[in-house]
Write an enzyme that holds these catalytic residues in place. Structure first.
Site, PDB file in Angstrom:
ATOM      1  N   ARG A 243      -1.809  -7.501  -5.600  1.00 43.21           N
ATOM      2  CA  ARG A 243      -1.874  -8.964  -5.521  1.00 43.21           C
ATOM      3  C   ARG A 243      -2.294  -9.371  -4.114  1.00 43.21           C
ATOM      4  O   ARG A 243      -1.679  -8.961  -3.138  1.00 43.21           O
ATOM      5  CB  ARG A 243      -0.511  -9.542  -5.845  1.00 43.21           C
ATOM      6  CG  ARG A 243      -0.518 -11.023  -6.137  1.00 43.21           C
ATOM      7  CD  ARG A 243       0.655 -11.388  -7.003  1.00 43.21           C
ATOM      8  NE  ARG A 243       1.900 -10.917  -6.420  1.00 43.21           N
ATOM      9  CZ  ARG A 243       2.900 -11.711  -6.063  1.00 43.21           C
ATOM     10  NH1 ARG A 243       2.785 -13.015  -6.220  1.00 43.21           N
ATOM     11  NH2 ARG A 243       4.012 -11.219  -5.591  1.00 43.21           N
TER      12      ARG A 243
ATOM     13  N   THR B 126       2.274  -0.810 -11.453  1.00 39.58           N
ATOM     14  CA  THR B 126       1.155  -1.758 -11.359  1.00 39.58           C
ATOM     15  C   THR B 126       1.518  -3.133 -11.919  1.00 39.58           C
ATOM     16  O   THR B 126       2.075  -3.234 -13.010  1.00 39.58           O
ATOM     17  CB  THR B 126      -0.069  -1.180 -12.117  1.00 39.58           C
ATOM     18  OG1 THR B 126      -0.328   0.132 -11.628  1.00 39.58           O
ATOM     19  CG2 THR B 126      -1.295  -2.056 -11.940  1.00 39.58           C
TER      20      THR B 126
ATOM     21  N   THR C  36       1.331   2.227  -2.169  1.00 40.98           N
ATOM     22  CA  THR C  36       2.581   2.634  -2.832  1.00 40.98           C
ATOM     23  C   THR C  36       2.525   4.100  -3.272  1.00 40.98           C
ATOM     24  O   THR C  36       3.499   4.826  -3.109  1.00 40.98           O
ATOM     25  CB  THR C  36       2.882   1.758  -4.066  1.00 40.98           C
ATOM     26  OG1 THR C  36       1.757   1.804  -4.947  1.00 40.98           O
ATOM     27  CG2 THR C  36       3.168   0.318  -3.679  1.00 40.98           C
TER      28      THR C  36
ATOM     29  N   HIS D 255       9.487  -9.482 -13.594  1.00 46.92           N
ATOM     30  CA  HIS D 255       9.227  -9.309 -12.161  1.00 46.92           C
ATOM     31  C   HIS D 255       8.330 -10.466 -11.717  1.00 46.92           C
ATOM     32  O   HIS D 255       7.119 -10.334 -11.675  1.00 46.92           O
ATOM     33  CB  HIS D 255       8.533  -7.971 -11.949  1.00 46.92           C
ATOM     34  CG  HIS D 255       8.348  -7.616 -10.505  1.00 46.92           C
ATOM     35  ND1 HIS D 255       9.347  -7.690  -9.578  1.00 46.92           N
ATOM     36  CD2 HIS D 255       7.256  -7.161  -9.832  1.00 46.92           C
ATOM     37  CE1 HIS D 255       8.893  -7.291  -8.397  1.00 46.92           C
ATOM     38  NE2 HIS D 255       7.624  -6.986  -8.524  1.00 46.92           N
TER      39      HIS D 255
ATOM     40  N   ASP E  89      -6.648   9.721  -7.606  1.00 37.30           N
ATOM     41  CA  ASP E  89      -7.327   8.443  -7.373  1.00 37.30           C
ATOM     42  C   ASP E  89      -8.757   8.560  -7.898  1.00 37.30           C
ATOM     43  O   ASP E  89      -9.106   9.560  -8.551  1.00 37.30           O
ATOM     44  CB  ASP E  89      -7.305   8.052  -5.876  1.00 37.30           C
ATOM     45  CG  ASP E  89      -7.286   6.542  -5.664  1.00 37.30           C
ATOM     46  OD1 ASP E  89      -8.338   5.895  -5.886  1.00 37.30           O
ATOM     47  OD2 ASP E  89      -6.230   5.994  -5.298  1.00 37.30           O
TER      48      ASP E  89
ATOM     49  N   ASN F 157      -6.225  -5.066 -14.342  1.00 36.31           N
ATOM     50  CA  ASN F 157      -5.275  -3.956 -14.402  1.00 36.31           C
ATOM     51  C   ASN F 157      -4.998  -3.451 -15.818  1.00 36.31           C
ATOM     52  O   ASN F 157      -4.676  -2.279 -16.005  1.00 36.31           O
ATOM     53  CB  ASN F 157      -3.994  -4.337 -13.666  1.00 36.31           C
ATOM     54  CG  ASN F 157      -4.204  -4.311 -12.157  1.00 36.31           C
ATOM     55  OD1 ASN F 157      -5.220  -3.821 -11.679  1.00 36.31           O
ATOM     56  ND2 ASN F 157      -3.266  -4.833 -11.405  1.00 36.31           N
TER      57      ASN F 157
ATOM     58  N   SER G 163      -3.493   6.351  -5.405  1.00 36.53           N
ATOM     59  CA  SER G 163      -2.928   6.897  -4.158  1.00 36.53           C
ATOM     60  C   SER G 163      -3.129   5.947  -2.992  1.00 36.53           C
ATOM     61  O   SER G 163      -3.459   6.362  -1.884  1.00 36.53           O
ATOM     62  CB  SER G 163      -3.586   8.252  -3.865  1.00 36.53           C
ATOM     63  OG  SER G 163      -3.503   9.056  -4.992  1.00 36.53           O
ATOM     64  N   GLY G 164      -2.960   4.681  -3.271  1.00 38.13           N
ATOM     65  CA  GLY G 164      -3.068   3.667  -2.222  1.00 38.13           C
ATOM     66  C   GLY G 164      -1.765   3.575  -1.446  1.00 38.13           C
ATOM     67  O   GLY G 164      -1.075   4.582  -1.240  1.00 38.13           O
TER      68      GLY G 164
HETATM   69  P1  NAD Z   1      -3.466  -0.147  -3.320  1.00 38.63           P
HETATM   70  O1  NAD Z   1      -4.701  -0.963  -3.502  1.00 38.63           O
HETATM   71  O2  NAD Z   1      -3.081   0.284  -1.960  1.00 38.63           O
HETATM   72  O3  NAD Z   1      -3.581   1.159  -4.240  1.00 38.63           O
HETATM   73  C1  NAD Z   1      -4.067   1.151  -5.547  1.00 38.63           C
HETATM   74  C2  NAD Z   1      -4.863   2.426  -5.730  1.00 38.63           C
HETATM   75  O4  NAD Z   1      -5.219   2.535  -7.107  1.00 38.63           O
HETATM   76  C3  NAD Z   1      -6.159   2.466  -4.915  1.00 38.63           C
HETATM   77  O5  NAD Z   1      -6.181   3.633  -4.104  1.00 38.63           O
HETATM   78  C4  NAD Z   1      -7.240   2.496  -5.987  1.00 38.63           C
HETATM   79  O6  NAD Z   1      -8.382   3.240  -5.617  1.00 38.63           O
HETATM   80  C5  NAD Z   1      -6.484   3.157  -7.131  1.00 38.63           C
HETATM   81  N1  NAD Z   1      -7.106   2.957  -8.427  1.00 38.63           N
HETATM   82  C6  NAD Z   1      -7.661   1.823  -8.932  1.00 38.63           C
HETATM   83  N2  NAD Z   1      -8.148   2.074 -10.158  1.00 38.63           N
HETATM   84  C7  NAD Z   1      -7.910   3.372 -10.442  1.00 38.63           C
HETATM   85  C8  NAD Z   1      -8.166   4.220 -11.542  1.00 38.63           C
HETATM   86  N3  NAD Z   1      -8.814   3.763 -12.611  1.00 38.63           N
HETATM   87  N4  NAD Z   1      -7.762   5.511 -11.468  1.00 38.63           N
HETATM   88  C9  NAD Z   1      -7.114   5.995 -10.375  1.00 38.63           C
HETATM   89  N5  NAD Z   1      -6.843   5.244  -9.307  1.00 38.63           N
HETATM   90  C10 NAD Z   1      -7.229   3.946  -9.326  1.00 38.63           C
HETATM   91  O7  NAD Z   1      -2.273  -0.960  -4.019  1.00 38.63           O
HETATM   92  P2  NAD Z   1      -0.700  -0.715  -3.842  1.00 38.63           P
HETATM   93  O8  NAD Z   1      -0.197  -1.549  -2.743  1.00 38.63           O
HETATM   94  O9  NAD Z   1      -0.446   0.743  -3.864  1.00 38.63           O
HETATM   95  O10 NAD Z   1      -0.180  -1.387  -5.201  1.00 38.63           O
HETATM   96  C11 NAD Z   1      -0.474  -0.764  -6.450  1.00 38.63           C
HETATM   97  C12 NAD Z   1      -0.023  -1.651  -7.599  1.00 38.63           C
HETATM   98  O11 NAD Z   1       1.399  -1.737  -7.601  1.00 38.63           O
HETATM   99  C13 NAD Z   1      -0.518  -3.097  -7.529  1.00 38.63           C
HETATM  100  O12 NAD Z   1      -0.820  -3.551  -8.833  1.00 38.63           O
HETATM  101  C14 NAD Z   1       0.669  -3.837  -6.964  1.00 38.63           C
HETATM  102  O13 NAD Z   1       0.649  -5.211  -7.303  1.00 38.63           O
HETATM  103  C15 NAD Z   1       1.785  -3.097  -7.662  1.00 38.63           C
HETATM  104  N6  NAD Z   1       3.117  -3.225  -7.070  1.00 38.63           N
HETATM  105  C16 NAD Z   1       4.165  -3.392  -7.926  1.00 38.63           C
HETATM  106  C17 NAD Z   1       5.445  -3.479  -7.458  1.00 38.63           C
HETATM  107  C18 NAD Z   1       6.593  -3.592  -8.425  1.00 38.63           C
HETATM  108  O14 NAD Z   1       7.706  -3.862  -8.021  1.00 38.63           O
HETATM  109  N7  NAD Z   1       6.384  -3.370  -9.716  1.00 38.63           N
HETATM  110  C19 NAD Z   1       5.680  -3.448  -6.076  1.00 38.63           C
HETATM  111  C20 NAD Z   1       4.600  -3.252  -5.217  1.00 38.63           C
HETATM  112  C21 NAD Z   1       3.306  -3.135  -5.722  1.00 38.63           C
END
Ligand code: NAD
Length: 311
Positions: free
Chosen positions: A85, A122, A14, A178, A34, A98, A11-12
């Site tokens: 990233r 992710t 995205t 990607h 989360d 990840n 719940s970060g």
């Molecule tokens: P963020 O750090 O804001 O959020 C990630 C969340 O995941 C955090 O709140 C963290 O506490 C939680 N988390 C970590 N491990 C966990 C677990 N075991 N169980 C439950 N929650 C857990 O990151 P974000 O900006 O939201 O990005 C999330 C992911 O999406 C990253 O890997 C990012 O690279 C990826 N992303 C992918 C795309 C795409 O096009 N595919 C685009 C944007 C971001």
């Protein structure tokens, strides 16, 4: 009619933005998950989303939790959990951390929502989607990843900017992994039916292709402390909506290819038909020699990443 349920793991940036969009559109109830250490933080975000309902006119049920029992019976589960990233970090470097997160969360998802469809966000997303597919034991049509909608949206935005026209009139198509090797298909990109080649010179198109391939990194650098989240959340929303409302949308998804495009046992971005069964069809395009070469190069990069998976 029974309300649909979407659980978002992570719940970060995205995850919470996606929750907000789903609530706003009111297509399903939302469960935000989360880790224990973020329990209060996600409770706060959820309250914040709920309070905007009074102003924006929605009363969608949104709940935060650290207990997977609350996700039981989800129709769609979106995985955004993991580490984003950071500046200077490649997608490949994210893989070790990840992959472990994917294994951990997939176990829980499958236990409580054995009938759901899973969408992975992710990064590195092609490889992470493969991990979730393997770990879940689900049929491949029920597991997919997001990349092409976002990459195409970035391409469309740059084209609209170059031409000074409405972005809604631009329809680009980006395939492949990607990453830097993604393949914007110029021949299949058009402005309401007018081929892009007739509107922009080759050099400008190539400049836009490069900028699209670098689109994620451009934002990472500007933000300084994380990666893009508005457009990524909008992109994954489009996939959630297509499945929840059985819209039969033709959208690029990271789908399992074992046969299509002459690929073997690989998740990669291809045009798909998305409906209530998940990836209901992979659409095979007739690629030119050059496009085939580029797609092959992208598939090799994804395969290399996949080969570094431990599981
Ligand atoms: P963020 O750090 O804001 O959020 C990630 C969340 O995941 C955090 O709140 C963290 O506490 C939680 N988390 C970590 N491990 C966990 C677990 N075991 N169980 C439950 N929650 C857990 O990151 P974000 O900006 O939201 O990005 C999330 C992911 O999406 C990253 O890997 C990012 O690279 C990826 N992303 C992918 C795309 C795409 O096009 N595919 C685009 C944007 C971001």
């Amino acid at each position: 009619m029974k309300r649909k349920k979407v659980s978002i793991i992570g719940s970060g940036h995205t995850g919470s933005t996606l929750a907000f969009i789903i609530a706003l559109r009111d297509i399903a109830d939302v469960i935000l998950v989360d880790r224990e250490k973020n329990k209060d933080k996600i409770k706060g975000k959820t309250l914040d989303i709920l309070q905007s309902g009074s102003i924006l006119g929605f009363d969608t049920h949104v709940k935060s939790t650290v207990d997977y029992r609350d996700t039981a019976g989800s129709d769609v589960v979106v995985i955004t959990a993991g580490v984003p990233r950071l500046p200077g970090m490649t997608r490949d470097e994210l893989i070790q951390t990840n992959e472990q997160v994917m294994i951990e969360v997939t176990e829980q998802i499958v236990q409580y929502s054995p009938e759901c469809k899973i969408i992975v966000l992710t990064n590195p997303v092609d490889a992470m989607t493969y991990t979730v597919y393997k770990k879940s034991g689900f049929s491949s049509e029920r597991v997919m990843g997001q990349s092409g909608i976002l990459d195409s949206a970035r391409f469309n935005t740059f084209v609209a900017e170059a031409l000074g026209i409405a972005v809604n009139d631009v329809h680009g198509l980006v395939l492949g992994g990607h990453g830097d090797t993604m393949v914007p298909l110029i021949r299949h990109s058009q402005v309401n039916g007018i081929p892009l080649n007739e509107l922009l010179p080759q050099e400008k198109i190539q400049e836009i292709v490069k900028r699209t391939q670098n689109g994620g990194a451009e934002i990472v650098k500007l933000l300084g402390d994380g990666s893009a989240y508005y457009a990524p959340s909008a992109a994954v929303y489009e996939m959630v909506e297509a499945i929840i409302l059985d819209k039969k949308r033709v959208l690029p998804s990271i789908a399992y290819c074992d046969g299509p495009y002459d690929l073997e046992d690989l998740y990669i971005g291809v045009p798909t038909l998305l409906g209530s069964r998940g990836v209901e069809k992979i659409i095979e395009l007739d690629l030119t020699e050059e496009e085939q070469q580029q797609f092959k190069h992208s598939a090799e990069a994804v395969r290399e990443l996949k080969s570094t998976l431990k599981g």
